[in-house]
Design a protein around this motif. Structure first.
Motif, PDB file in Angstrom:
ATOM      1  N   HIS A 294      19.249  26.764 -12.685  1.00 15.56           N
ATOM      2  CA  HIS A 294      18.634  28.128 -12.231  1.00 15.56           C
ATOM      3  C   HIS A 294      18.791  29.293 -11.705  1.00 15.56           C
ATOM      4  CE1 HIS A 294      14.738  26.335 -13.844  1.00 15.56           C
ATOM      5  NE2 HIS A 294      14.843  25.665 -13.218  1.00 15.56           N
ATOM      6  N   VAL A 295      20.860  28.449 -10.969  1.00 17.06           N
ATOM      7  CA  VAL A 295      21.396  29.084 -10.550  1.00 17.06           C
ATOM      8  C   VAL A 295      22.886  29.678 -11.093  1.00 17.06           C
ATOM      9  CG1 VAL A 295      22.924  29.672  -7.963  1.00 17.06           C
ATOM     10  CG2 VAL A 295      20.711  28.113  -7.942  1.00 17.06           C
ATOM     11  N   ALA A 296      22.856  31.033 -10.950  1.00 19.76           N
ATOM     12  CA  ALA A 296      23.946  32.032 -11.444  1.00 19.76           C
ATOM     13  C   ALA A 296      25.608  31.032 -11.037  1.00 19.76           C
ATOM     14  CB  ALA A 296      24.456  33.159 -11.204  1.00 19.76           C
ATOM     15  N   ASN A 297      25.105  29.973  -9.906  1.00 20.69           N
ATOM     16  CA  ASN A 297      26.467  29.840  -9.390  1.00 20.69           C
ATOM     17  C   ASN A 297      26.484  27.986  -9.427  1.00 20.69           C
ATOM     18  OD1 ASN A 297      29.179  28.926  -7.902  1.00 20.69           O
ATOM     19  ND2 ASN A 297      27.518  28.966  -5.718  1.00 20.69           N
ATOM     20  N   ARG A 298      27.277  28.052 -10.161  1.00 25.40           N
ATOM     21  CA  ARG A 298      27.508  26.276 -10.518  1.00 25.40           C
ATOM     22  C   ARG A 298      27.905  25.368 -10.555  1.00 25.40           C
ATOM     23  NH1 ARG A 298      24.096  25.045 -15.489  1.00 25.40           N
ATOM     24  NH2 ARG A 298      25.947  23.568 -16.076  1.00 25.40           N
ATOM     25  N   THR A 299      28.447  25.666  -8.775  1.00 27.03           N
ATOM     26  CA  THR A 299      28.860  24.831  -8.028  1.00 27.03           C
ATOM     27  C   THR A 299      27.818  24.908  -6.882  1.00 27.03           C
ATOM     28  OG1 THR A 299      29.811  27.134  -6.601  1.00 27.03           O
ATOM     29  CG2 THR A 299      31.595  26.197  -8.306  1.00 27.03           C
ATOM     30  N   TRP A 300      26.483  25.383  -7.152  1.00 21.24           N
ATOM     31  CA  TRP A 300      25.394  24.989  -5.826  1.00 21.24           C
ATOM     32  C   TRP A 300      25.125  23.421  -7.105  1.00 21.24           C
ATOM     33  CZ3 TRP A 300      20.171  24.475  -7.152  1.00 21.24           C
ATOM     34  CH2 TRP A 300      19.298  24.205  -5.908  1.00 21.24           C
TER      35      TRP A 300
ATOM     36  N   GLU B 149      20.277  28.311  -0.368  1.00 16.57           N
ATOM     37  CA  GLU B 149      20.384  29.318  -1.613  1.00 16.57           C
ATOM     38  C   GLU B 149      21.336  30.488  -1.184  1.00 16.57           C
ATOM     39  OE1 GLU B 149      17.265  27.998  -1.084  1.00 16.57           O
ATOM     40  OE2 GLU B 149      16.548  26.746  -1.890  1.00 16.57           O
ATOM     41  N   ARG B 150      21.624  31.580  -1.679  1.00 14.51           N
ATOM     42  CA  ARG B 150      22.367  32.490  -1.582  1.00 14.51           C
ATOM     43  C   ARG B 150      21.737  33.845  -2.039  1.00 14.51           C
ATOM     44  NH1 ARG B 150      28.227  32.378  -4.585  1.00 14.51           N
ATOM     45  NH2 ARG B 150      26.610  32.754  -6.923  1.00 14.51           N
ATOM     46  N   GLU B 151      22.052  34.847  -1.268  1.00  9.15           N
ATOM     47  CA  GLU B 151      20.793  36.072  -1.035  1.00  9.15           C
ATOM     48  C   GLU B 151      20.630  36.294  -3.259  1.00  9.15           C
ATOM     49  OE1 GLU B 151      20.182  40.543  -0.237  1.00  9.15           O
ATOM     50  OE2 GLU B 151      22.484  39.263   0.685  1.00  9.15           O
ATOM     51  N   GLY B 152      19.318  36.228  -3.701  1.00  9.24           N
ATOM     52  CA  GLY B 152      19.198  36.545  -5.016  1.00  9.24           C
ATOM     53  C   GLY B 152      19.080  34.890  -5.655  1.00  9.24           C
ATOM     54  N   ASP B 153      19.669  33.926  -5.282  1.00  3.81           N
ATOM     55  CA  ASP B 153      19.300  32.534  -5.703  1.00  3.81           C
ATOM     56  C   ASP B 153      18.146  31.919  -5.457  1.00  3.81           C
ATOM     57  OD1 ASP B 153      21.773  32.794  -6.622  1.00  3.81           O
ATOM     58  OD2 ASP B 153      22.749  30.466  -4.811  1.00  3.81           O
ATOM     59  N   PHE B 154      16.943  32.786  -4.494  1.00  2.00           N
ATOM     60  CA  PHE B 154      15.816  31.632  -4.564  1.00  2.00           C
ATOM     61  C   PHE B 154      15.000  32.276  -5.507  1.00  2.00           C
ATOM     62  CE2 PHE B 154      11.594  31.765  -2.809  1.00  2.00           C
ATOM     63  CZ  PHE B 154      11.442  30.599  -2.108  1.00  2.00           C
ATOM     64  N   GLU B 155      15.462  33.836  -5.920  1.00  3.78           N
ATOM     65  CA  GLU B 155      14.665  34.255  -6.419  1.00  3.78           C
ATOM     66  C   GLU B 155      14.729  33.948  -7.813  1.00  3.78           C
ATOM     67  OE1 GLU B 155      16.279  35.938  -4.244  1.00  3.78           O
ATOM     68  OE2 GLU B 155      14.494  36.510  -2.680  1.00  3.78           O
TER      69      GLU B 155
ATOM     70  N   LEU C 145      12.058  27.842 -12.527  1.00  2.41           N
ATOM     71  CA  LEU C 145      10.865  26.892 -12.487  1.00  2.41           C
ATOM     72  C   LEU C 145       9.705  26.642 -13.774  1.00  2.41           C
ATOM     73  CD1 LEU C 145      11.439  25.720  -9.313  1.00  2.41           C
ATOM     74  CD2 LEU C 145      12.091  24.348 -10.657  1.00  2.41           C
ATOM     75  N   GLU C 146       9.372  25.715 -14.159  1.00  2.00           N
ATOM     76  CA  GLU C 146       8.008  24.944 -14.704  1.00  2.00           C
ATOM     77  C   GLU C 146       6.788  25.020 -13.764  1.00  2.00           C
ATOM     78  OE1 GLU C 146       9.133  22.831 -17.914  1.00  2.00           O
ATOM     79  OE2 GLU C 146      10.558  24.422 -19.133  1.00  2.00           O
TER      80      GLU C 146
END
Length: 204
Positions: free
Chosen positions: A94-100, A178-184, A190-191
């Motif tokens: 769900h996050v663009a950053n795969r290191t999260w 979460e970084r800015e934008g990740d929360f959104e 999320l289902e």
């Protein structure tokens, strides 16, 4: 988000709105105590009791008389009552950053209580629980519809109790650095819409 809360025996603390929301929305709790050297736990739906100043003072519920937990609590009235709200695994997908790193979001509340049984309160306890649950589902059914002979028999197989609250703490883990934008992005992916709603509410 972690919310520590202590409700003292002098009832001077008003329950945090997030905790009130948790116990009202998820009334099925684990009532736990000790039975000799062992632990014992029973899942029970509970009704919160508030005083005139909105201070949370106790929980009202009932056991089946045949439950061995009744004897355990008569021997030692101390109990910890555990409420669990929405929970969900949050994947890095769900996050663009795969290191999260992935995480698990959840909401829980733990209450230290002292339980007192009152068989004379059986009818009141049953009606309070039924009225609460029927209000949530919107049907309006009442215990009187069971019919007098059967209802009177049912009451003889239970015992009502009041769990006076001595202390409480709750944890609302509804996000993780979460970084800015990740929360959104997470909430959009999320289902579990109940979890999404709780995450957004915690975020403010």
């Amino acid at each position: 988000m972690t919310i520590p809360l202590t409700i003292h025996h002098d009832r001077q603390t008003v329950v945090h709105p997030a905790i009130a929301d948790l116990i009202e929305s998820y009334p099925l709790a684990w009532v736990t105590s000790r039975l000799g050297d062992a632990s014992i736990a029973t899942p029970l739906p509970l009704v919160a009791d508030y005083d005139a100043e909105s201070r949370l003072t106790a929980f009202i519920g009932h056991f089946a008389l045949a439950n061995r937990h009744v004897a355990a609590l008569r021997a030692d009235a101390r109990s910890q009552i555990l409420f669990s709200g929405p929970q969900a695994y949050v994947s890095p997908k769900h996050v663009a950053n795969r290191t999260w790193a992935p995480t698990w979001n959840y909401s829980v509340a733990r209450f230290d209580c002292r339980i007192a049984f009152d068989i004379d309160a059986n009818d009141k306890a049953l009606r309070r629980l039924t009225d609460k649950m029927e209000a949530m589902c919107g049907d309006g059914w009442t215990v009187d519809e069971v019919g007098s002979p059967r209802y009177e028999t049912m009451k003889t197989h239970i015992i009502a109790f009041r769990a006076d609250i001595l202390g409480c703490d709750a944890t609302f883990k509804l996000g993780q650095d979460e970084r800015e934008g990740d929360f959104e992005t997470i909430t959009a992916g999320l289902e579990d819409q109940t979890m999404v709603a709780w995450m957004k509410k915690a975020r403010g």
